[in-house]
Design a protein around this motif. Structure first.
Motif, PDB file in Angstrom:
ATOM      1  N   VAL A  21       0.653  -1.139  -0.070  1.00  0.00           N
ATOM      2  CA  VAL A  21       0.015   0.117  -0.085  1.00  0.00           C
ATOM      3  C   VAL A  21       0.758   1.217  -0.050  1.00  0.00           C
ATOM      4  CG1 VAL A  21      -1.679   1.519   1.289  1.00  0.00           C
ATOM      5  CG2 VAL A  21      -2.091  -1.091   1.090  1.00  0.00           C
ATOM      6  N   MET A  22       1.992   1.201   0.688  1.00  0.00           N
ATOM      7  CA  MET A  22       2.665   2.321   0.633  1.00  0.00           C
ATOM      8  C   MET A  22       3.568   2.635  -0.483  1.00  0.00           C
ATOM      9  SD  MET A  22       1.981   3.812   3.611  1.00  0.00           S
ATOM     10  CE  MET A  22       2.989   5.142   3.480  1.00  0.00           C
ATOM     11  N   TRP A  23       3.712   1.457  -0.933  1.00  0.00           N
ATOM     12  CA  TRP A  23       4.616   1.783  -2.532  1.00  0.00           C
ATOM     13  C   TRP A  23       3.604   2.173  -3.594  1.00  0.00           C
ATOM     14  CZ3 TRP A  23       8.197   2.790  -5.142  1.00  0.00           C
ATOM     15  CH2 TRP A  23       8.011   2.762  -6.612  1.00  0.00           C
ATOM     16  N   GLU A  24       2.213   1.946  -3.612  1.00  0.00           N
ATOM     17  CA  GLU A  24       1.404   2.455  -4.293  1.00  0.00           C
ATOM     18  C   GLU A  24       1.204   4.164  -4.053  1.00  0.00           C
ATOM     19  OE1 GLU A  24      -0.522   1.259  -6.968  1.00  0.00           O
ATOM     20  OE2 GLU A  24       0.837  -0.758  -6.820  1.00  0.00           O
ATOM     21  N   ARG A  27       4.679   5.739  -5.289  1.00  0.00           N
ATOM     22  CA  ARG A  27       4.869   5.867  -6.729  1.00  0.00           C
ATOM     23  C   ARG A  27       4.053   7.060  -7.538  1.00  0.00           C
ATOM     24  NH1 ARG A  27       2.208   3.029 -10.493  1.00  0.00           N
ATOM     25  NH2 ARG A  27       0.453   1.849 -10.003  1.00  0.00           N
ATOM     26  N   ARG A  28       2.926   7.273  -6.744  1.00  0.00           N
ATOM     27  CA  ARG A  28       2.019   8.188  -7.138  1.00  0.00           C
ATOM     28  C   ARG A  28       2.373   9.633  -6.893  1.00  0.00           C
ATOM     29  NH1 ARG A  28      -2.625   4.134  -6.672  1.00  0.00           N
ATOM     30  NH2 ARG A  28      -2.490   2.953  -8.316  1.00  0.00           N
ATOM     31  N   ASP A  29       3.355   9.736  -5.943  1.00  0.00           N
ATOM     32  CA  ASP A  29       3.768  11.025  -5.618  1.00  0.00           C
ATOM     33  C   ASP A  29       4.609  11.822  -6.247  1.00  0.00           C
ATOM     34  OD1 ASP A  29       5.036  13.144  -4.192  1.00  0.00           O
ATOM     35  OD2 ASP A  29       4.204  12.329  -1.920  1.00  0.00           O
ATOM     36  N   ALA A  34      10.332  12.653  -8.385  1.00  0.00           N
ATOM     37  CA  ALA A  34      11.112  13.782  -8.779  1.00  0.00           C
ATOM     38  C   ALA A  34      12.561  13.365  -7.761  1.00  0.00           C
ATOM     39  CB  ALA A  34      11.054  15.265  -8.644  1.00  0.00           C
ATOM     40  N   TRP A  35      12.598  13.130  -6.464  1.00  0.00           N
ATOM     41  CA  TRP A  35      13.535  12.879  -5.516  1.00  0.00           C
ATOM     42  C   TRP A  35      14.321  11.638  -6.045  1.00  0.00           C
ATOM     43  CZ3 TRP A  35      14.089   8.591  -2.924  1.00  0.00           C
ATOM     44  CH2 TRP A  35      15.228   8.457  -2.018  1.00  0.00           C
ATOM     45  N   TYR A  36      13.569  10.620  -6.383  1.00  0.00           N
ATOM     46  CA  TYR A  36      14.021   9.424  -6.854  1.00  0.00           C
ATOM     47  C   TYR A  36      14.767   9.444  -7.902  1.00  0.00           C
ATOM     48  CZ  TYR A  36      14.680   4.605  -8.222  1.00  0.00           C
ATOM     49  OH  TYR A  36      15.191   3.386  -8.539  1.00  0.00           O
ATOM     50  N   THR A  37      14.318  10.096  -9.044  1.00  0.00           N
ATOM     51  CA  THR A  37      15.141  10.428 -10.438  1.00  0.00           C
ATOM     52  C   THR A  37      16.452  11.127 -10.015  1.00  0.00           C
ATOM     53  OG1 THR A  37      13.088  10.529 -11.338  1.00  0.00           O
ATOM     54  CG2 THR A  37      14.980  11.596 -12.562  1.00  0.00           C
ATOM     55  N   SER A  38      16.477  12.020  -9.023  1.00  0.00           N
ATOM     56  CA  SER A  38      17.509  12.849  -8.663  1.00  0.00           C
ATOM     57  C   SER A  38      18.537  11.757  -7.882  1.00  0.00           C
ATOM     58  CB  SER A  38      17.215  14.154  -7.869  1.00  0.00           C
ATOM     59  OG  SER A  38      18.355  14.797  -7.220  1.00  0.00           O
ATOM     60  N   ALA A  39      18.031  11.206  -6.885  1.00  0.00           N
ATOM     61  CA  ALA A  39      18.728  10.543  -6.041  1.00  0.00           C
ATOM     62  C   ALA A  39      19.444   9.468  -6.790  1.00  0.00           C
ATOM     63  CB  ALA A  39      17.992  10.032  -4.822  1.00  0.00           C
ATOM     64  N   SER A  40      18.654   8.775  -7.605  1.00  0.00           N
ATOM     65  CA  SER A  40      19.182   7.648  -8.555  1.00  0.00           C
ATOM     66  C   SER A  40      20.615   8.078  -9.005  1.00  0.00           C
ATOM     67  CB  SER A  40      18.297   7.158  -9.527  1.00  0.00           C
ATOM     68  OG  SER A  40      17.279   6.560  -8.890  1.00  0.00           O
ATOM     69  N   ARG A  41      20.569   9.381  -9.814  1.00  0.00           N
ATOM     70  CA  ARG A  41      21.666   9.817 -10.592  1.00  0.00           C
ATOM     71  C   ARG A  41      22.755  10.090  -9.434  1.00  0.00           C
ATOM     72  NH1 ARG A  41      18.956  14.278 -13.274  1.00  0.00           N
ATOM     73  NH2 ARG A  41      16.965  13.201 -13.281  1.00  0.00           N
ATOM     74  N   ALA A  42      22.605  10.608  -8.496  1.00  0.00           N
ATOM     75  CA  ALA A  42      23.329  11.247  -7.402  1.00  0.00           C
ATOM     76  C   ALA A  42      23.972   9.903  -6.730  1.00  0.00           C
ATOM     77  CB  ALA A  42      22.670  11.908  -6.301  1.00  0.00           C
TER      78      ALA A  42
END
Length: 65
Positions: A21-24, A27-29, A34-42
């Protein structure tokens, strides 16, 4: 416009555990995405102040062999 009270779209969530439930939710936030995209690169290079704990994420470490 979709009726948020219509139970049909939520039926598949009946058997999902808390983590699912928390993942659902996450993933819609758009801020999380945006944070995940940035953090993945970093994190490929080094850790930043963008800590996963701000999102309530916890990762298990593998036990030392």
């Amino acid at each position: 416009m979709a009726d948020w009270q219509d139970p049909a779209p939520y039926r598949r969530l009946k058997g999902v555990d808390r983590a699912g439930v928390m993942w659902e939710w996450l993933r819609r936030d758009p801020d999380y995405v945006a944070w995940y995209t940035s953090a993945s690169r970093a994190t490929r290079d080094q850790c930043r102040e963008d800590d996963p704990l701000i999102w309530g994420l916890h990762f298990r470490r593998r036990p030392a062999a």
